[in-house]
Design a protein around this motif. Structure first.
Motif, mmCIF file in Angstrom:
data_model
loop_
_atom_site.group_PDB
_atom_site.id
_atom_site.type_symbol
_atom_site.label_atom_id
_atom_site.label_comp_id
_atom_site.label_asym_id
_atom_site.label_seq_id
_atom_site.Cartn_x
_atom_site.Cartn_y
_atom_site.Cartn_z
ATOM 1 N N ARG A 52 0.836 -1.202 0.000
ATOM 2 C CA ARG A 52 0.000 0.000 0.000
ATOM 3 C C ARG A 52 0.870 1.251 0.000
ATOM 4 N N ARG A 53 1.914 1.216 0.815
ATOM 5 C CA ARG A 53 2.833 2.355 0.850
ATOM 6 C C ARG A 53 3.547 2.534 -0.493
ATOM 7 N N LEU A 54 3.918 1.424 -1.130
ATOM 8 C CA LEU A 54 4.572 1.493 -2.438
ATOM 9 C C LEU A 54 3.659 2.137 -3.468
ATOM 10 N N GLN A 55 2.398 1.731 -3.504
ATOM 11 C CA GLN A 55 1.452 2.319 -4.455
ATOM 12 C C GLN A 55 1.295 3.823 -4.198
ATOM 13 N N ARG A 56 1.310 4.192 -2.939
ATOM 14 C CA ARG A 56 1.145 5.597 -2.554
ATOM 15 C C ARG A 56 2.339 6.438 -3.031
ATOM 16 N N ILE A 57 3.553 5.918 -2.831
ATOM 17 C CA ILE A 57 4.760 6.647 -3.261
ATOM 18 C C ILE A 57 4.828 6.712 -4.783
ATOM 19 N N ALA A 58 4.506 5.594 -5.456
ATOM 20 C CA ALA A 58 4.534 5.594 -6.919
ATOM 21 C C ALA A 58 3.568 6.633 -7.475
ATOM 22 N N ALA A 59 2.366 6.702 -6.894
ATOM 23 C CA ALA A 59 1.375 7.686 -7.354
ATOM 24 C C ALA A 59 1.881 9.106 -7.137
ATOM 25 N N HIS A 60 2.620 9.320 -6.061
ATOM 26 C CA HIS A 60 3.183 10.650 -5.784
ATOM 27 C C HIS A 60 4.109 11.096 -6.915
ATOM 28 N N TYR A 61 4.798 10.140 -7.542
ATOM 29 C CA TYR A 61 5.712 10.459 -8.646
ATOM 30 C C TYR A 61 5.074 10.232 -10.015
ATOM 31 N N GLY A 62 3.760 10.026 -10.038
ATOM 32 C CA GLY A 62 3.046 9.937 -11.306
ATOM 33 C C GLY A 62 3.043 8.570 -11.953
ATOM 34 N N ALA A 63 3.410 7.522 -11.209
ATOM 35 C CA ALA A 63 3.453 6.162 -11.768
ATOM 36 C C ALA A 63 2.284 5.332 -11.243
ATOM 37 N N ALA A 64 1.863 4.373 -12.042
ATOM 38 C CA ALA A 64 0.807 3.430 -11.654
ATOM 39 C C ALA A 64 1.249 2.038 -12.087
ATOM 40 N N PRO A 65 2.170 1.418 -11.344
ATOM 41 C CA PRO A 65 2.750 0.146 -11.785
ATOM 42 C C PRO A 65 1.744 -0.997 -11.805
ATOM 43 N N VAL A 66 2.014 -1.953 -12.670
ATOM 44 C CA VAL A 66 1.249 -3.198 -12.736
ATOM 45 C C VAL A 66 1.967 -4.217 -11.856
ATOM 46 N N PHE A 67 1.200 -4.980 -11.084
ATOM 47 C CA PHE A 67 1.783 -5.940 -10.150
ATOM 48 C C PHE A 67 1.705 -7.350 -10.726
ATOM 49 N N ILE A 68 2.828 -8.061 -10.608
ATOM 50 C CA ILE A 68 2.944 -9.442 -11.084
ATOM 51 C C ILE A 68 3.325 -10.289 -9.884
ATOM 52 N N MET A 69 2.418 -11.164 -9.456
ATOM 53 C CA MET A 69 2.669 -11.988 -8.274
ATOM 54 C C MET A 69 2.733 -13.456 -8.671
ATOM 55 N N LEU A 70 3.673 -14.175 -8.068
ATOM 56 C CA LEU A 70 3.882 -15.591 -8.359
ATOM 57 C C LEU A 70 3.771 -16.379 -7.070
ATOM 58 N N SER A 71 3.121 -17.546 -7.161
ATOM 59 C CA SER A 71 2.889 -18.322 -5.947
ATOM 60 C C SER A 71 2.924 -19.807 -6.246
ATOM 61 N N ALA A 72 3.205 -20.582 -5.197
ATOM 62 C CA ALA A 72 2.919 -22.013 -5.265
ATOM 63 C C ALA A 72 1.404 -22.173 -5.311
ATOM 64 N N THR A 73 0.951 -23.381 -5.578
ATOM 65 C CA THR A 73 -0.488 -23.631 -5.632
ATOM 66 C C THR A 73 -1.100 -23.387 -4.258
ATOM 67 N N ILE A 74 -2.090 -22.506 -4.181
ATOM 68 C CA ILE A 74 -2.797 -22.226 -2.927
ATOM 69 C C ILE A 74 -4.297 -22.219 -3.200
ATOM 70 N N GLY A 75 -5.079 -22.308 -2.139
ATOM 71 C CA GLY A 75 -6.521 -22.435 -2.281
ATOM 72 C C GLY A 75 -7.248 -21.150 -2.597
ATOM 73 N N ASN A 76 -6.632 -20.003 -2.301
ATOM 74 C CA ASN A 76 -7.319 -18.720 -2.491
ATOM 75 C C ASN A 76 -6.433 -17.682 -3.163
ATOM 76 N N PRO A 77 -5.909 -17.963 -4.358
ATOM 77 C CA PRO A 77 -4.948 -17.034 -4.968
ATOM 78 C C PRO A 77 -5.523 -15.647 -5.189
ATOM 79 N N GLU A 78 -6.746 -15.590 -5.702
ATOM 80 C CA GLU A 78 -7.338 -14.274 -5.976
ATOM 81 C C GLU A 78 -7.536 -13.486 -4.685
#
Length: 987
Positions: free
Chosen positions: A214-240
């Motif tokens: 949340r803090r990262l998104q806040r700082i990025a927005a302060h500098y005019g950026a809106a990054p896309v997040f790419i998350m990788l995981s082992a198989t889990i029951g509730n990824p979304e």
């Protein structure tokens, strides 16, 4: 010794063995699967497509889906098995940006340094291939930024940031976000944020991670950026759900893998010997066949013991096997990883430290010493073998643990069970408080921000403001932190600060351990194992964060003893389950290590018990508890059974089976059983999250309590022992040594609760949800909530003023320098004093020869208000009277400011910003006037000071704050509960 082409011969020999064959309770072959490639052309740039063609690499279906979603600007979470090629998704997306010539930056976050180093090599290799087929330059494509990066290199990276910055959550928290001004160019161009192994961000670590993002998104927005997040995981029951809890926004989950898999063999062994000894023998057989093997254990000590036992069996091959665990120094771990990758090592014995995707080469066999606690962790660890599409095997050796034995009795339950869901609590109160302070230090918090939405967050914000930890700007609706770098006070991994383990003879640091764990494992007198060597703890210093150990070979091992108490702070929800009241809420748990036992290594007999005096650990967390109906208690006691033994056994069994409900380790939770709890006034069994603030485990158990009771009964009933054992009701972490335990009484207790079901007994009225009970304190006083209300039930604001109050100040004859320093204030002498008396509504002046009248006046007041009157004015007056001035009903405004803010402010500074007025002079000028005989001018100056103090006091009482300018020049509010302070002074 000829290496076999696959694992088949080893498994055949195992099952045909007269010793081990009968111990095999299950052997299941998991069929290989063919790859599923993408249909259609991926929307990557031509240079990247050309590079793929040159590599003769086709994209699997999940890689194609991930890349297409990213190119459309979607946040994604890819949850597919180990070694399914997830890293190509983000690396190709990054290379695509470079090939298009976009001036973008990319942030790679890995939980382990070794993972980061692996991925740097991979990305640089891909960049070199891209350069070969195109004119694209991939210079400065990636840089590592972690605790091992030198100061010189850090400055260079900040000044010329690479395309991809590869780091970890701790460095993001401490270095990038805290000093974001130094990284402005990097944040301005931030395109992708890659977060690997996100299934590891659960529990308290996940709560911290959700706030860091949340803090990262806040700082990025302060500098005019809106990054896309790419998350990788082992198989889990509730990824979304996990992705959305971490990011606080919608994500696109990809869960179907298109990668091929070779045949895997899963073998369950219920050993005749201990699980650790059995693992040692199986490891020996594998290494002698030159099968590359990894052994996973559940503890650091077990890792060392298996290495210790295996070495003599291997003879000159002993150097082909190594232990690996947290607590090793970084250089030790890097060396072991390199030896594994090169094949120099044939075997490694590890804790979960090697569970994540570090590239340690191609392995044949995975031996699990005990069930890892979850289906997800089992397959994650098992995914370390068979990576080159050769046959492989996973052997699960059960321990005498209720959860392990559950699957030994019913192996199909493991294979049919869904992968668990990861649980975290983004609103964990201690974590939320810490990160709101970080936010306020990084950028002013504004009321309209997304990060502050929600009643729970706003409540925490108000508490921080009231505590003086966040300051509100005078304009309102904006807040900032008075601390410059509160990030330094936040430990992301929990467990407290790290302690160094030092060889007392050489002075060398041989390892490290967190303070909470140290009190149980490295207390004075404990036996500690490190790299197959035995040490005894000689000295333990929490203050210096040091543990001194000495090499010894004792014939005993040690285990700590402890006591616990619990207090209910808040009942959030209550319902009836099978006729018993089950509640969820906030609890306070106190635990103290009281001593340790020495037990014989060979016979496990008790040798001695030694008392210890270590600090008490106190946490406020979330818990679930069941109150046992009085009728059930009476029935068990009527049968002459041990009721305390029943609930103690029930507590242990429930904790052991907790991982069936939710993704956790049994060490993540704790329990307490009380024959009569002082608040519930009944027998109660508590299970609570083992982390301050709670991480969501008890909440999940509350919703599934019926299932937990049923599984607990079936496990205890299904165990063949007579009186209780580690397979059902004994706990390896019990602070009282599993005493008292009564298995028979536990079975009757569980059966009676479950049989008391409304569906089976229609005469018993059952309610799904009931009002929270009014728990009484042990002394018979009102409930906690009522006591809190009474505590705050005092007049507010100006109504808090007593009938007669006064405001007081004085000037001195001599300076601190003239009397020899500020420690001699009592020698300064009084020149003039002024008292404002509310009953007179006027000012009264006193000279030095009138001090007796002054002191009499002060003692007639219901409240004496001043600015530094306790530490200064009263000490000046103390030489003029025998009266105890400490008994005056004094309210010191400077003291209130310092208590709230942590440092002192000048009266003039407060007056200028709060009242828009200034003092007419200062103390040094008053001293000069005294020497010049200008008493009238001193009186005028002192009277003005009293007037300012009075007006400041009344403003603060009416409005609840003062105003001042912080170091950055912002005018901010200083909240003060002066009415509460008055209530404490005058009762």
């Amino acid at each position: 010794m000829v290496r076999k082409t696959d694992i088949s011969e080893y498994l055949t020999a195992l099952k045909d063995s007269s010793r081990f064959g009968p111990q095999v309770v299950c052997h299941k072959k998991i069929a290989p699967c063919a790859p599923e490639f993408a249909h259609g052309s991926v929307s990557l740039s031509e240079p990247v497509k050309k590079m793929l063609e040159r590599r003769n690499q086709k994209l699997y279906s999940h890689q194609y889906q991930g890349i297409e979603a990213l190119l459309k600007g979607k946040d994604i979470l890819v949850a597919t098995p180990t070694a399914s090629g997830k890293s190509m998704i983000y690396n190709l997306a990054v290379l695509n940006e470079l090939a298009l010539g976009n001036p973008s930056h990319f942030l790679y976050l890995f939980p382990l340094k070794a993972l980061a180093q692996d991925q740097k090599k991979v990305l640089e290799g891909l960049g070199a291939e891209l350069e070969e087929v195109t004119s694209v330059s991939c210079a400065n494509i990636a840089a590592l930024f972690d605790g091992d990066t030198s100061s010189y290199k850090r400055r260079k990276i900040r000044d010329q940031p690479p395309a991809a910055l590869i780091t970890n959550p701790e460095m993001l928290h401490l270095s990038l976000l805290a000093y974001h001004q130094n990284w402005s160019s990097f944040f301005q161009g931030l395109k992708y944020v890659i977060i690997d192994e996100v299934h590891s961000y659960r529990g308290v670590v996940g709560s911290h991670m959700s706030w860091i993002l949340r803090r990262l998104q806040r700082i990025a927005a302060h500098y005019g950026a809106a990054p896309v997040f790419i998350m990788l995981s082992a198989t889990i029951g509730n990824p979304e759900q996990l992705g959305e809890m971490l990011l606080d926004r919608k994500i696109h989950a990809i869960t179907e893998s298109g990668a091929p898999q070779a045949e895997k063999n899963m073998v369950f062994i219920n050993p005749w010997d201990s699980a650790a000894h059995t693992a040692s023998q199986l490891l020996e057989a594998a290494v002698k066949r030159e099968l590359r093997t990894i052994v996973y254990t559940g503890s650091r000590k077990m890792t060392e013991l298996i290495k210790l036992w295996t070495d003599p069996r291997l003879g000159d091959q002993a150097d082909k096997v190594s232990a690996y665990r947290a607590g090793f120094l970084p250089e030790e771990r890097r060396e072991i990883e390199a030896q594994l990758f090169s094949g120099e090592l044939l075997g490694v014995i590890s804790t979960s430290a090697l569970e994540l995707g570090i590239d340690i080469g191609d392995l044949d066999l995975c031996i699990l010493v005990g069930y890892p606690g979850s289906v997800m962790a089992t397959w994650q660890r098992g995914g370390r073998v068979g990576r080159s599409l050769k046959k492989s095997a996973i052997i699960l050796i059960a321990q005498q643990d209720a959860l392990d034995q559950h699957f030994m009795r019913d192996p199909e339950d493991f294979f049919s069970r869904d992968v668990e869901s990861a649980v975290l609590n983004p609103l964990n109160l201690p974590v939320t408080r810490q990160h709101l302070l970080c936010c306020g230090a990084e950028l002013p918090l504004r009321n309209s921000e997304i990060i502050l939405q929600g009643s729970a967050i706003k409540k925490v914000l108000r508490e921080l403001v009231n505590d003086g930890l966040l300051l509100e700007l005078s304009s309102g609706n904006s807040w900032l932190s008075p601390q410059k770098y509160p990030q330094r006070n936040v430990t992301l991994r929990g467990g407290g600060s790290q302690m160094a383990i030092i060889d007392s003879e050489s002075g060398e640091i041989i390892g490290e351990i967190d303070a909470d764990r140290a009190m149980k494992e490295c207390h004075p007198g404990s036996v500690y194992l490190h790299r197959a060597r035995t040490w005894v703890v000689m000295q333990f210093s929490l203050e210096n964060k040091e543990i001194a150990v000495r090499r010894e070979k004792p014939n005993y091992y040690t285990r700590p003893t402890s006591v616990k108490q619990t207090e209910i702070l808040q009942v959030v929800e209550t319902r009836i389950v099978n006729g018993a009241r089950v509640s969820f809420g906030r609890v306070r748990v106190r635990e103290k290590v009281t001593g340790y036992q020495k037990k014989d290594n060979r016979t496990q007999r008790l040798i001695s018990t030694t008392p210890l005096d270590l600090p008490e650990r106190i946490i406020e967390t979330e818990g679930v508890w069941i109150d046992i109906p009085a009728g059930i208690v009476e029935a068990i006691e009527h049968r002459k059974l041990h009721f305390m033994g029943a609930i103690h056994a029930m507590e242990h069994a429930m904790i052991a089976l907790f991982p069936l409900l939710v993704l956790c380790d049994r060490n993540d939770i704790g329990g307490i059983s009380c024959p009569v709890h002082h608040q519930t006034e009944s027998a109660s069994v508590f299970v609570y999250d083992g982390y301050a603030g709670g991480v969501g485990l008890a909440r999940e158990a509350f919703d599934k309590f019926e299932f937990l009771l049923t599984k607990t009964l079936s496990t205890v009933a299904g165990c063949p022992c007579d009186t209780g054992c580690p397979s059902c009701v004994h706990s390896p972490k019990c602070g009282s040594g599993n005493r008292p335990i009564d298995k028979e009484a536990c079975l009757i207790l569980l059966q009676t609760i479950i049989d008391n079901d409304s569906s089976k007994n229609p005469e018993t009225k059952q309610e799904k949800s009931v009002p929270p009970p009014l728990y009484l304190a042990g002394d018979g006083a009102d409930s906690l909530a009522r006591k809190t209300a009474e505590k705050n039930n005092h007049p507010k604001g100006l109504d808090a003023l007593p009938a007669r109050y006064g405001v007081f100040d004085l000037e001195t004859i001599r300076s601190a320098e003239e009397v020899g320093g500020w420690n001699r204030i009592d020698r300064m002498g009084m020149s003039v004093a002024v008292v404002y008396d509310s009953m007179l509504d006027d000012f009264v002046t006193y000279l030095e020869d009138e001090t007796n009248s002054l002191i009499d006046h002060l003692f007639q007041l219901d409240l004496v208000v001043g600015f530094n009157n306790k530490r200064f004015d009263n000490r000046v007056l103390s030489v003029y009277t025998t009266s105890n001035l400490h008994t005056l009903p004094s309210l010191d405004l400077l003291e209130q400011v310092q208590l709230q803010l942590g440092y002192r402010l000048k009266l003039n500074s407060l007056a200028e910003h709060t009242l828009g007025t200034a003092k007419s002079g200062d103390g040094l000028q008053a001293l000069r006037w005294y020497k010049q005989g200008k008493i009238d001018q001193i009186v005028h100056y002192c009277k003005k000071d009293v007037e300012i103090t009075k007006n400041l006091f009344l403003f603060g009482l009416e409005h609840g704050h003062f105003l001042f300018a912080n170091k950055a020049g912002h005018q901010v509010r200083l909240p003060l509960a002066l009415d509460t302070a008055i209530a404490k002074i005058i009762g």
